[in-house]
Design an enzyme around this catalytic site. Structure first.
Site, short mmCIF file in Angstrom:
data_model
loop_
_atom_site.label_atom_id
_atom_site.label_comp_id
_atom_site.label_asym_id
_atom_site.label_seq_id
_atom_site.Cartn_x
_atom_site.Cartn_y
_atom_site.Cartn_z
N ASN A 183 2.51 30.18 66.45
CA ASN A 183 1.11 30.20 66.89
C ASN A 183 0.97 30.10 68.40
O ASN A 183 -0.12 29.83 68.91
CB ASN A 183 0.31 29.09 66.20
CG ASN A 183 0.01 29.44 64.76
OD1 ASN A 183 0.11 30.60 64.36
ND2 ASN A 183 -0.33 28.44 63.95
N GLY A 229 -3.88 21.73 66.19
CA GLY A 229 -3.81 21.29 64.81
C GLY A 229 -2.79 21.99 63.93
O GLY A 229 -2.50 21.52 62.83
N ASP A 230 -2.23 23.12 64.39
CA ASP A 230 -1.19 23.83 63.63
C ASP A 230 -0.26 24.51 64.62
O ASP A 230 0.04 25.70 64.52
CB ASP A 230 -1.83 24.86 62.68
CG ASP A 230 -0.82 25.52 61.74
OD1 ASP A 230 0.29 24.98 61.58
OD2 ASP A 230 -1.16 26.58 61.16
N LEU A 231 0.22 23.72 65.58
CA LEU A 231 0.88 24.29 66.76
C LEU A 231 2.39 24.47 66.53
O LEU A 231 3.21 23.91 67.25
CB LEU A 231 0.60 23.43 67.99
CG LEU A 231 0.89 24.09 69.34
CD1 LEU A 231 0.14 25.40 69.50
CD2 LEU A 231 0.56 23.15 70.48
#
Length: 264
Positions: free
Chosen positions: A173, A167-169
Site C-alpha cells: 500500500n 491503518g493498513d500500511l
C-alpha cells in the site's frame, strides 16, 4: 472512462487502468455495491490533507476512480523522505480514536465508532471482533488473544493523542513515485502511530531502517516502541487469519505470546 488495461482483480473487485475524456490517466476499482468505496475515498481525502495520495476522481456505491500513480523503484533517499512525511501525517492528528466513516480492511468491515482511549479502541474495534471471525483459531487460541487484549492498558506505553494513521500500511500500500512514498488503499482513522510503523515492518517494506530513522528525527517515538511492535501487529495478523486461514495462525500466536510477555 476508456479502459486501456485490465489489471486483474483483488478481493472480488475489478481493477483497471484507463483514460477520462479530458485525457487524465486513472485507476478504477469496481464491483459489488459496497460502502467500502466511499469509505476509502473519505480516508484518502483526509490523509491527502497532509500526505501524498492519489486524487479521488469519483467515488460511488460500486466504484472508485483515482488519479493514476506512475511508479518507480524505491531508493534510500525516497525512503527517508517518506519517513519524514509519514511522521508529519501522524502528527497532524485526529479528533478521536476512530473515524466518522465506516471502516474496512480488504472487504472486511470494521467499527470506527470512537472509544475513550487507544487500548479500549484497539481491543474492542480491532482485535476482539476479528477473533470471533477467525475460524482457524482454536478455543485455546481465542482465550490467549482475549488474555492479551485484557492487558492492553498496561502494556501500550505512554498515552498519546490520536494520530492520523493509514491503518493498513503494509508494503503493497506504498507506491514509490516522485521520489517518495504515495499511500493507497487506506483503512484511515484516528489511531496509534506505532500501528502504521509495525505494519510496515510486518511484510518487508524496502529500506525500513531509513524510513524509521527519518521518522525518528522528525517525530521521535516513545521508549519501548520496538518491544510493542507485536502488540500493534495483532490486528493485521488476525485479519490475515480471517482472510487466509491456518497459514497465518502460527505467526499470530507467536505475536500473542510476545504481547503476553510484555506484562511485568
Amino acid at each position: 472512462m476508456k479502459v486501456v488495461e485490465r489489471l486483474g482483480s483483488s478481493h472480488g473487485w475489478r481493477l483497471e487502468r484507463g483514460f477520462l475524456a479530458d485525457g487524465r490517466e486513472v485507476f478504477a476499482k469496481s464491483g459489488v455495491v459496497s460502502p467500502l468505496f466511499t469509505s476509502e475515498a473519505a480516508g484518502l481525502r483526509w490523509l491527502g490533507e497532509v500526505m501524498d495520495v492519489p486524487e479521488v476522481v469519483e467515488a460511488g456505491a460500486d466504484r472508485l476512480v483515482l488519479s493514476w500513480v506512475p511508479t518507480e523503484p524505491p531508493t534510500p533517499v525516497a525512503a527517508e523522505r517518506f519517513g519524514r512525511k509519514l511522521a508529519r501525517m501522524h502528527r497532524a492528528g485526529a479528533d478521536a480514536f476512530g473515524a466518522p466513516w465506516p471502516g474496512f480492511i480488504a472487504e472486511l468491515p470494521m467499527d470506527n465508532s470512537p472509544a475513550p482511549d487507544w487500548p479500549a479502541f484497539y481491543a474492542s474495534r480491532r482485535v476482539l471482533p476479528f477473533v470471533r471471525q477467525a475460524a482457524a483459531l482454536t478455543a485455546g487460541d481465542r482465550d490467549r488473544v482475549e488474555q492479551a487484549a485484557a492487558i492492553f492498558p498496561e502494556i501500550s506505553g505512554p498515552e498519546e493523542p490520536p494520530a492520523r494513521i493509514h491503518g493498513d500500511l503494509w508494503s503493497g500500500n506504498v507506491l514509490w513515485s516522485g521520489g517518495t512514498g504515495v499511500l493507497i488503499d487506506p483503512a484511515a482513522h484516528g489511531g496509534h502511530r506505532e500501528s502504521d510503523l509495525a505494519m510496515l515492518g510486518l511484510f518487508g517494506v524496502p529500506y525500513l531502517d531509513r524510513i524509521l530513522g527519518a521518522y525518528q528525527e522528525e517525530h521521535p517515538l516513545a521508549d519501548g516502541w520496538r518491544e510493542r511492535v507485536p502488540l500493534h501487529q495483532l490486528h493485521p495478523l488476525l485479519v490475515h487469519v480471517v482472510l487466509f486461514g491456518e497459514s497465518y495462525r502460527g505467526q499470530l500466536m507467536r505475536a500473542v505470546d510476545r504481547v503476553l510477555g510484555l506484562r511485568r
